[in-house]
Design an enzyme around this catalytic site. Structure first.
Site, PDB file in Angstrom:
ATOM      1  N   ILE A  81       2.296   2.718   6.854  1.00 24.85           N
ATOM      2  CA  ILE A  81       1.395   3.745   7.455  1.00 24.85           C
ATOM      3  C   ILE A  81       0.836   3.336   8.795  1.00 24.85           C
ATOM      4  O   ILE A  81       0.931   4.007   9.778  1.00 24.85           O
ATOM      5  CB  ILE A  81       0.358   4.284   6.647  1.00 24.85           C
ATOM      6  CG1 ILE A  81       0.081   5.524   6.826  1.00 24.85           C
ATOM      7  CG2 ILE A  81      -0.751   3.334   6.349  1.00 24.85           C
ATOM      8  CD1 ILE A  81      -0.705   6.479   5.735  1.00 24.85           C
ATOM      9  N   ASP A  82       0.612   1.890   8.922  1.00 25.00           N
ATOM     10  CA  ASP A  82       0.053   1.274  10.210  1.00 25.00           C
ATOM     11  C   ASP A  82       0.900   1.370  11.263  1.00 25.00           C
ATOM     12  O   ASP A  82       0.603   1.154  12.532  1.00 25.00           O
ATOM     13  CB  ASP A  82      -0.530  -0.117   9.976  1.00 25.00           C
ATOM     14  CG  ASP A  82      -1.777   0.125   8.688  1.00 25.00           C
ATOM     15  OD1 ASP A  82      -2.078   1.162   8.416  1.00 25.00           O
ATOM     16  OD2 ASP A  82      -2.005  -1.254   8.595  1.00 25.00           O
ATOM     17  N   GLY A  89       0.968  -1.163  -0.053  1.00 22.17           N
ATOM     18  CA  GLY A  89       0.181   0.111  -0.193  1.00 22.17           C
ATOM     19  C   GLY A  89       0.816   1.150   0.029  1.00 22.17           C
ATOM     20  O   GLY A  89       1.990   1.294   0.304  1.00 22.17           O
ATOM     21  N   ARG A  93      -4.969  -1.753  10.064  1.00 21.41           N
ATOM     22  CA  ARG A  93      -5.630  -3.226   9.866  1.00 21.41           C
ATOM     23  C   ARG A  93      -5.491  -3.700  11.014  1.00 21.41           C
ATOM     24  O   ARG A  93      -6.541  -4.308  11.216  1.00 21.41           O
ATOM     25  CB  ARG A  93      -4.717  -3.788   8.720  1.00 21.41           C
ATOM     26  CG  ARG A  93      -5.492  -4.551   7.668  1.00 21.41           C
ATOM     27  CD  ARG A  93      -4.408  -5.464   6.993  1.00 21.41           C
ATOM     28  NE  ARG A  93      -3.742  -4.877   5.897  1.00 21.41           N
ATOM     29  CZ  ARG A  93      -3.763  -4.787   4.618  1.00 21.41           C
ATOM     30  NH1 ARG A  93      -5.028  -5.471   4.509  1.00 21.41           N
ATOM     31  NH2 ARG A  93      -2.893  -4.376   4.039  1.00 21.41           N
ATOM     32  N   ARG A 145      -3.153   8.669   3.182  1.00 26.12           N
ATOM     33  CA  ARG A 145      -2.168   7.811   2.851  1.00 26.12           C
ATOM     34  C   ARG A 145      -1.539   8.511   1.212  1.00 26.12           C
ATOM     35  O   ARG A 145      -0.271   8.163   1.067  1.00 26.12           O
ATOM     36  CB  ARG A 145      -2.869   6.341   2.388  1.00 26.12           C
ATOM     37  CG  ARG A 145      -1.789   5.508   2.237  1.00 26.12           C
ATOM     38  CD  ARG A 145      -2.617   4.143   2.065  1.00 26.12           C
ATOM     39  NE  ARG A 145      -3.163   3.920   0.712  1.00 26.12           N
ATOM     40  CZ  ARG A 145      -3.290   2.705   0.498  1.00 26.12           C
ATOM     41  NH1 ARG A 145      -3.205   1.692   1.187  1.00 26.12           N
ATOM     42  NH2 ARG A 145      -3.782   2.531  -0.982  1.00 26.12           N
ATOM     43  N   TYR A 150      -7.689   7.038   2.284  1.00 28.69           N
ATOM     44  CA  TYR A 150      -6.893   7.114   1.258  1.00 28.69           C
ATOM     45  C   TYR A 150      -6.357   8.549   1.048  1.00 28.69           C
ATOM     46  O   TYR A 150      -5.459   8.698   0.460  1.00 28.69           O
ATOM     47  CB  TYR A 150      -7.473   6.617   0.139  1.00 28.69           C
ATOM     48  CG  TYR A 150      -8.016   5.191   0.090  1.00 28.69           C
ATOM     49  CD1 TYR A 150      -6.745   4.376   0.033  1.00 28.69           C
ATOM     50  CD2 TYR A 150      -9.278   4.683   0.357  1.00 28.69           C
ATOM     51  CE1 TYR A 150      -7.100   2.805   0.090  1.00 28.69           C
ATOM     52  CE2 TYR A 150      -9.367   3.240   0.304  1.00 28.69           C
ATOM     53  CZ  TYR A 150      -8.338   2.321   0.399  1.00 28.69           C
ATOM     54  OH  TYR A 150      -8.492   1.110   0.340  1.00 28.69           O
ATOM     55  N   MET A 151      -7.116   9.629   1.535  1.00 27.90           N
ATOM     56  CA  MET A 151      -6.460  10.957   1.440  1.00 27.90           C
ATOM     57  C   MET A 151      -5.441  11.078   2.328  1.00 27.90           C
ATOM     58  O   MET A 151      -4.540  11.857   1.694  1.00 27.90           O
ATOM     59  CB  MET A 151      -7.694  11.929   1.806  1.00 27.90           C
ATOM     60  CG  MET A 151      -8.860  11.851   0.845  1.00 27.90           C
ATOM     61  SD  MET A 151     -10.139  13.117   1.456  1.00 27.90           S
ATOM     62  CE  MET A 151      -9.266  14.772   0.616  1.00 27.90           C
TER      63      MET A 151
END
Ligand SMILES: Nc1ncnc2c1ncn2[C@@H]1O[C@H](COP(=O)(O)OP(=O)(O)O)[C@@H](O)[C@H]1O
Ligand SMILES: O=P(O)(O)OC[C@H]1O[C@](O)(COP(=O)(O)O)[C@@H](O)[C@@H]1O
Ligand SMILES: [Mg+2]
Length: 481
Positions: A224-225, A100, A270, A380, A377-378
């Site tokens: 990112i997580d 991702g 996630r 990321r 998503y904005m």
């Protein structure tokens, strides 16, 4: 003679010192020539007192110790070495991004290219397009300092990315011989990706070693997580927490402007609720934070609905932040996977919003106004912020120094504020999760005043989980804070 080993290279010393070392070409290729590091004559670094890192420098994994505890696990310190294992003119390097998107990906690409060229004089760098499958089915781009000069200002990855498509043999064949008419070996492979990508990089490294090739495989951990273990934090995480504030602010403005307003914000995460936890702690406008690690329930005493009723009565509005992986056990399972084998999640934000609306439609309940914001998503897709850009630069430089010095099968990573080389085995061993029996989650509970949703039985289970080996309680606190 080539040998294969997927076992960790461990060096022990006095007083319980353990070095979880990274593999080196010397482990499987004898008598390799070495060369003086070209940085020796680089004017920018000539004033630095001790620029080259001592071969024996290491960084402890745990820095909080007692006077009688053993010295514990250490990692090799990253940085330039006096001797390198490549002659600059001969090196062909490549870079691939997988998984991702994450803020800062382009910065890492830029800084690998710049470090190779400006520090080591390596100017043959290929960008592999579209993730792992790009090694065998896509075109490549020539990456020069000029081509990548401005890319850190853009979100995403200029190389493209993908899930799935990891075929070890095809990838290593392509690394071993990229030439159509003449044999061409890629000497250095820089892999930027998350837990899945680094598992893939580990098997690529194993196959390269089995074939006895002098090819360095260096990873730069991307998530990112913040679900990658060992390291203090992952690049892009800081940017994500900062950008999440805009969504939380909007939810708060909407909720506070309506009678009995409720704002629900879904953030990425996630399996690990770090973004939700830190965004909540930063904002102070959040009344409830829900993460995958802390199960909750809706109805009854101590449940979420009781808390929402109370908050609306007290304040007339409330904001809920949730990680996308929260409460998945309460939703009907989807049983679908993405191309990499990651479980596809249900939209927990939509589900919860619907459940709250249904709750307030019951007799004797007050009318509410609920606004659901999904900025995932904005968040990321933006470029890295200033702090992440500096961090990406150092991660990229560490990977390049490591590869030039003949190390392989490692990722660069910040451990207790120091840049290190961590063996793949450690980085892919488990996922980093919020430990809800640690102080950081307690700080969050005390900042929002939300219930912990845990009965005594769950508490015991959570405590046991927090005690599993290798769980460093400082990980939960984004170590450097
Ligand atoms: N266990 C694994 N072994 C080899 N390759 C893997 C493994 N898991 C994932 N990959 C590959 O790594 C790439 C990225 O994985 P993915 O899970 O989508 O993202 P991330 O690396 O961000 O976690 C994909 O191309 C996928 O095929
Ligand atoms: O891009 P996709 O396939 O929709 O995936 C979304 C997922 O990607 C992530 O942003 C990052 O996950 P990875 O690190 O595994 O790539 C998760 O937070 C999110 O669940
Ligand atoms: Mg992943």
């Amino acid at each position: 003679m080539a040998s294969s080993s997927n076992q960790m290279k461990v060096v022990t010393g006095e007083f319980g010192f353990v070095l979880q070392d990274v593999p080196h070409f010397n482990d499987y290729i004898p008598d390799l020539p070495t060369y003086p590091n070209p940085l020796r004559s680089n004017p920018a670094y000539s004033v630095v007192k001790q620029y080259f890192v001592d071969m024996d420098d290491s960084v402890p994994e745990k820095i909080v110790v007692h006077k009688d505890t053993p010295r514990g696990i250490h990692f090799r310190r990253a940085g330039p070495r006096e001797r390198v294992y490549f002659e600059s003119d001969d090196v062909h390097a490549c870079i691939v991004t997988c998984g991702g998107l994450c803020p800062g990906l382009n910065t890492v690409i830029r800084e690998i290219v710049h470090s190779l060229d400006y520090m080591y004089g390596v100017n043959k760098v290929l960008g592999i397009e579209g993730g792992y499958r790009g090694f065998y089915s896509k075109n490549t781009i020539c990456l020069t300092p000029k081509v990548v000069n401005d890319i850190h200002k853009r979100g995403g990855t200029i190389l493209g990315t993908s899930r799935g498509g990891h075929d070890t043999m095809k990838i290593v064949d392509s690394i071993q011989d990229r030439g159509i008419n003449q044999a061409l070996l890629l000497d250095q492979v820089y892999v930027i990706g998350g837990d899945g990508t680094l598992k893939g990089a580990a098997v690529i490294y194993e196959e390269i070693r089995k074939r006895g090739l002098k090819v360095a495989v260096a990873g730069i951990p991307k998530t990112i997580d913040n679900d990658i273990p060992v390291i203090d934090r992952s690049f892009g995480f800081d940017t994500a927490v900062e950008e999440a504030q805009r969504a939380i602010n909007a939810a708060h403005v909407e909720a506070a402007s309506a009678e009995n307003g409720i704002g629900v914000v879904k953030l990425m995460g996630r399996y690990s609720g770090f973004i939700a936890m830190y965004a909540t702690l930063a904002s102070r406008d959040v009344d409830c934070c829900l993460i995958p690690e802390s199960h909750f329930y809706l109805e009854g005493k101590g449940g979420l609905f009781e808390y929402i009723d109370k908050k609306l009565k007290e304040n007339g509005h409330m904001v809920i932040v949730m990680a996308e992986g929260a409460a998945q056990e309460l939703l009907a399972a989807k049983n679908e996977q993405d191309a990499s084998g990651n479980k596809l999640l249900q939209d927990v934000g939509l589900w919860l919003s619907q459940k709250i609306k249904e709750h307030f439609l019951k007799p004797n309940k007050i009318p509410i106004t609920l606004k659901y914001i999904d900025p995932t998503y904005m968040i990321r897709a933006i470029p890295g912020n200033a702090a992440d850009n500096v961090y990406c630069t150092l991660l990229a430089q560490s990977a390049v120094h490591g590869a030039m010095a003949g190390f392989t099968g490692f990722t660069s990573g910040l451990v207790n504020g120091r840049h290190t080389c961590v063996p793949f085995n450690r980085i892919i061993e488990k996922q980093n999760k919020v430990v809800i029996t640690d102080r950081m989650w307690a700080r969050l509970l005390s900042s929002t005043n939300q219930p912990s949703f845990l009965g005594p039985k769950c508490m015991d289970e959570a405590r046991k989980e927090g005690e599993t080996p290798n769980t460093d309680t400082t990980t939960n606190e984004i170590k450097s804070t």
